[in-house]
Design an enzyme around this catalytic site. Structure first.
Site, PDB file in Angstrom:
ATOM      1  N   GLY A  62      -5.755  10.833  43.385  1.00 47.79           N
ATOM      2  CA  GLY A  62      -4.462  11.056  43.384  1.00 47.79           C
ATOM      3  C   GLY A  62      -3.831  12.369  42.859  1.00 47.79           C
ATOM      4  N   ASN A  89      -3.340  15.152  44.450  1.00 51.22           N
ATOM      5  CA  ASN A  89      -2.243  15.694  45.275  1.00 51.22           C
ATOM      6  C   ASN A  89      -1.161  14.637  45.158  1.00 51.22           C
ATOM      7  OD1 ASN A  89      -3.072  17.749  47.162  1.00 51.22           O
ATOM      8  ND2 ASN A  89      -5.068  16.604  47.219  1.00 51.22           N
ATOM      9  N   LEU A  93      -9.601   7.527  52.567  1.00 54.67           N
ATOM     10  CA  LEU A  93     -10.992   7.366  53.158  1.00 54.67           C
ATOM     11  C   LEU A  93     -10.644   6.573  54.430  1.00 54.67           C
ATOM     12  CD1 LEU A  93     -13.055   7.917  49.977  1.00 54.67           C
ATOM     13  CD2 LEU A  93     -12.168   9.816  51.535  1.00 54.67           C
ATOM     14  N   ASN A 112      -2.359  14.765  57.404  1.00 60.80           N
ATOM     15  CA  ASN A 112      -3.422  14.570  56.608  1.00 60.80           C
ATOM     16  C   ASN A 112      -3.756  16.125  55.922  1.00 60.80           C
ATOM     17  OD1 ASN A 112      -6.010  13.562  55.375  1.00 60.80           O
ATOM     18  ND2 ASN A 112      -7.126  14.702  57.041  1.00 60.80           N
ATOM     19  N   HIS A 156      -6.911  18.372  54.244  1.00 57.40           N
ATOM     20  CA  HIS A 156      -8.372  18.518  54.224  1.00 57.40           C
ATOM     21  C   HIS A 156      -8.828  19.637  53.514  1.00 57.40           C
ATOM     22  CE1 HIS A 156     -12.406  17.450  55.788  1.00 57.40           C
ATOM     23  NE2 HIS A 156     -12.582  18.869  55.860  1.00 57.40           N
ATOM     24  N   ASP A 202     -10.023  14.321  61.113  1.00 59.43           N
ATOM     25  CA  ASP A 202      -9.649  15.460  60.805  1.00 59.43           C
ATOM     26  C   ASP A 202      -9.348  16.640  62.105  1.00 59.43           C
ATOM     27  OD1 ASP A 202     -10.377  14.934  58.245  1.00 59.43           O
ATOM     28  OD2 ASP A 202     -12.298  15.365  58.362  1.00 59.43           O
ATOM     29  N   GLU A 246      -4.566  23.024  47.460  1.00 64.74           N
ATOM     30  CA  GLU A 246      -3.959  21.809  47.824  1.00 64.74           C
ATOM     31  C   GLU A 246      -2.664  21.631  47.367  1.00 64.74           C
ATOM     32  OE1 GLU A 246      -6.773  18.275  48.829  1.00 64.74           O
ATOM     33  OE2 GLU A 246      -8.414  19.916  48.648  1.00 64.74           O
TER      34      GLU A 246
HETATM   35  C1  GRF Z   1      -8.417  16.184  48.414  1.00 66.88           C
HETATM   36  O1  GRF Z   1      -9.444  17.299  48.526  1.00 66.88           O
HETATM   37  C2  GRF Z   1      -8.188  16.094  49.885  1.00 66.88           C
HETATM   38  O2  GRF Z   1      -7.874  17.310  50.545  1.00 66.88           O
HETATM   39  C3  GRF Z   1      -9.090  15.193  50.562  1.00 66.88           C
HETATM   40  O3  GRF Z   1      -9.502  14.158  49.341  1.00 66.88           O
HETATM   41  C4  GRF Z   1      -9.177  14.759  48.107  1.00 66.88           C
HETATM   42  C5  GRF Z   1      -8.147  13.560  47.469  1.00 66.88           C
HETATM   43  O4  GRF Z   1      -8.147  14.171  45.926  1.00 66.88           O
HETATM   44  N1  GRF Z   1      -8.535  14.661  51.600  1.00 66.88           N
HETATM   45  P1  GRF Z   1      -6.932  13.600  45.186  1.00 66.88           P
HETATM   46  O5  GRF Z   1      -7.166  12.152  45.170  1.00 66.88           O
HETATM   47  O6  GRF Z   1      -5.444  13.984  45.650  1.00 66.88           O
HETATM   48  O7  GRF Z   1      -7.021  14.183  43.819  1.00 66.88           O
END
Ligand code: GRF
Length: 214
Positions: A16, A18, A85, A102, A104, A145, A174
């Site tokens: 997490g 992000n 996922l 989403n 990616h 995706d 990101e």
């Molecule tokens: C990120 O690289 C995102 O782009 C992908 O999964 C990863 C999640 O990382 N979909 P986090 O859990 O936010 O650290």
């Protein structure tokens, strides 16, 4: 007149980071707020971040159960999949068309699709010999995706990169891009369909260097 922040649900499966970027950055404009965190794993690190920030956290017992999912997104205007996922059931995708995005860790449509997550993405980028990778934020549709691209941000692949070093550089990008996209969507009103380009978001490649940011 102040407009209430757009309530966002962030779907997660892992650490997490992000989610953390959204928790940290969204309050700066107040256009959107993380109202709920939804996980398919009870032990996801993202849940610790949610609880620490006092955000409502939901653990799904069955990520295919539409009733459970609908309950989890009650009162939510924008759904952000950030390292989630699971495949989102089609009726939920349809209900949130133009309101579910989403992130990616590559430049779609390259290096995406079923099974392309985590370090596999970065290994594939390195194996291809590509010199540029990046981040894509896109609307979610019924394929992995695949939905319309909202924003992309290039990140250089450097000589000597490993999947880990590349993942770390991409992740920095990101963390900058995702809050900006969520803020822009919230300001534009949802559902909304447009593309954001690097120029309009006032970003530069230099910012993607982990030595420069964070
Ligand atoms: C990120 O690289 C995102 O782009 C992908 O999964 C990863 C999640 O990382 N979909 P986090 O859990 O936010 O650290």
């Amino acid at each position: 007149m102040t407009i209430a922040p757009t309530p966002v649900a962030v779907f997660v499966s892992g650490g997490g980071t992000n989610l953390q970027a959204l928790i940290d950055e969204l309050p700066k404009t107040g256009a959107a707020r993380v109202a709920r965190v939804v996980s398919d794993h009870a032990d996801a690190g993202a849940l610790v971040r949610a609880r620490r920030a006092g955000i409502d956290a939901v653990v799904l017992s069955n990520p295919k159960d539409q009733g459970e999912l609908l309950n989890a997104v009650k009162g939510i205007e924008l759904v952000v999949l950030a390292g989630y996922l699971q495949f989102v059931p089609k009726p939920i995708v349809a209900k949130f068309r133009g309101r579910m995005i989403n992130i990616h860790p590559a430049l779609l449509p390259a290096f995406g699709g079923k099974g392309m997550y985590g370090r596999r993405v970065h290994e594939a980028v390195l194996a291809s010999g590509a010199t540029i990778t990046g981040v894509t934020v896109h609307y979610v549709d019924e394929q992995y995706d695949h939905g319309p691209i909202i924003a992309q941000w290039p990140v250089p692949v450097r000589g000597g990169d490993t999947a880990e070093s590349l993942a770390a550089r991409v992740l920095k990008a990101e963390h900058v891009l995702l809050p900006r996209v969520v803020t822009a969507l919230a300001k534009a009103g949802l559902p909304h369909s447009f593309r954001m380009f690097v120029d309009t978001l006032d970003m530069s490649l230099a910012e993607t260097d982990p030595m420069v940011r964070r």
